[in-house]
Motif scaffolding. Structure first.
Motif, PDB file in Angstrom:
ATOM      1  N   TRP A   1       0.624  -1.243  -0.280  1.00 38.97           N
ATOM      2  CA  TRP A   1      -0.327   0.350  -0.366  1.00 38.97           C
ATOM      3  C   TRP A   1       0.566   0.852   0.517  1.00 38.97           C
ATOM      4  CZ3 TRP A   1       0.522  -2.854   4.120  1.00 38.97           C
ATOM      5  CH2 TRP A   1       0.737  -2.569   5.102  1.00 38.97           C
ATOM      6  N   ASP A   2       0.265   2.398  -0.250  1.00 39.39           N
ATOM      7  CA  ASP A   2       1.467   3.808  -0.887  1.00 39.39           C
ATOM      8  C   ASP A   2       0.589   4.201   0.653  1.00 39.39           C
ATOM      9  OD1 ASP A   2       2.145   6.152  -1.041  1.00 39.39           O
ATOM     10  OD2 ASP A   2       0.918   6.567  -3.204  1.00 39.39           O
ATOM     11  N   LEU A   3       2.329   4.537   1.014  1.00 41.80           N
ATOM     12  CA  LEU A   3       2.163   5.411   2.710  1.00 41.80           C
ATOM     13  C   LEU A   3       1.718   6.553   2.203  1.00 41.80           C
ATOM     14  CD1 LEU A   3       4.607   3.559   4.679  1.00 41.80           C
ATOM     15  CD2 LEU A   3       2.184   3.206   5.069  1.00 41.80           C
ATOM     16  N   ALA A   4       2.140   7.400   1.416  1.00 43.82           N
ATOM     17  CA  ALA A   4       1.712   8.622   0.621  1.00 43.82           C
ATOM     18  C   ALA A   4       0.347   8.933   0.686  1.00 43.82           C
ATOM     19  CB  ALA A   4       2.649   8.836  -0.579  1.00 43.82           C
TER      20      ALA A   4
ATOM     21  N   SER B   1      -2.406  -4.325  -2.204  1.00 45.84           N
ATOM     22  CA  SER B   1      -2.674  -5.392  -3.269  1.00 45.84           C
ATOM     23  C   SER B   1      -1.655  -6.476  -2.688  1.00 45.84           C
ATOM     24  CB  SER B   1      -2.228  -4.723  -3.650  1.00 45.84           C
ATOM     25  OG  SER B   1      -2.867  -3.864  -4.480  1.00 45.84           O
ATOM     26  N   LEU B   2      -2.402  -7.117  -3.047  1.00 42.91           N
ATOM     27  CA  LEU B   2      -1.588  -8.584  -2.169  1.00 42.91           C
ATOM     28  C   LEU B   2      -0.424  -9.568  -3.279  1.00 42.91           C
ATOM     29  CD1 LEU B   2      -1.370 -10.757  -0.134  1.00 42.91           C
ATOM     30  CD2 LEU B   2      -3.025 -12.360  -1.985  1.00 42.91           C
ATOM     31  N   PHE B   3       0.610  -9.384  -2.953  1.00 44.02           N
ATOM     32  CA  PHE B   3       2.014  -9.900  -3.657  1.00 44.02           C
ATOM     33  C   PHE B   3       1.540 -11.534  -3.658  1.00 44.02           C
ATOM     34  CE2 PHE B   3       4.190  -5.753  -2.361  1.00 44.02           C
ATOM     35  CZ  PHE B   3       4.858  -5.356  -3.559  1.00 44.02           C
TER      36      PHE B   3
END
Length: 129
Positions: free
Chosen positions: A2-5, A13-15
């Motif tokens: 996930w985007d911390l920004a 999103s799952l790898f």
């Protein structure tokens, strides 16, 4: 991932896919990302399952898995100057330096053990100018 920004609630999103056996089977200890000269972004992860996995950050899929080592990887870091040079600090009292971009040998690894008397929990690649 996930985007911390970003602010507010967001979906992660799952790898990889567990149905294809791409994911680690135990807790992940370390992750280190690198951007290659062609712009491809990769993430290297290590886990208690003693596997090193390379992930394509665009597709979130596993590029390859390397079963390894006689101990857990406590630390990994890419060299700031030697592109593709990955140092691993391992719980079997060894340091391994892996040339991840070797075209001749996919497992081009140098091992260092002399003088190491305990688990290697920190690694830093020093640059001399």
């Amino acid at each position: 991932m996930w985007d911390l920004a970003k602010t507010g609630k967001q979906k992660w999103s799952l790898f990889g896919t567990s149905s294809e056996g791409q994911n680690h089977s135990r807790i992940v200890f370390n992750m280190s990302s690198v951007q290659l000269q062609d712009g491809q972004e990769l993430l290297i992860s290590t886990s208690m399952d003693r596997e090193i996995k390379c992930w394509d950050l665009n597709s979130l899929s596993c590029c390859w898995t390397l079963p390894t080592l006689g101990g857990h990887v406590f630390k990994l870091t890419f060299s700031p100057v030697g592109i593709g040079c990955l140092a691993l600090g391992v719980g079997d009292n060894m340091i391994r330096v892996w040339n991840t971009l070797s075209t001749q040998n996919q497992h081009d690894v140098r091992s260092f053990w002399q003088g190491i008397k305990s688990k290697v929990t920190a690694v830093r690649i020093k640059v001399f100018w």
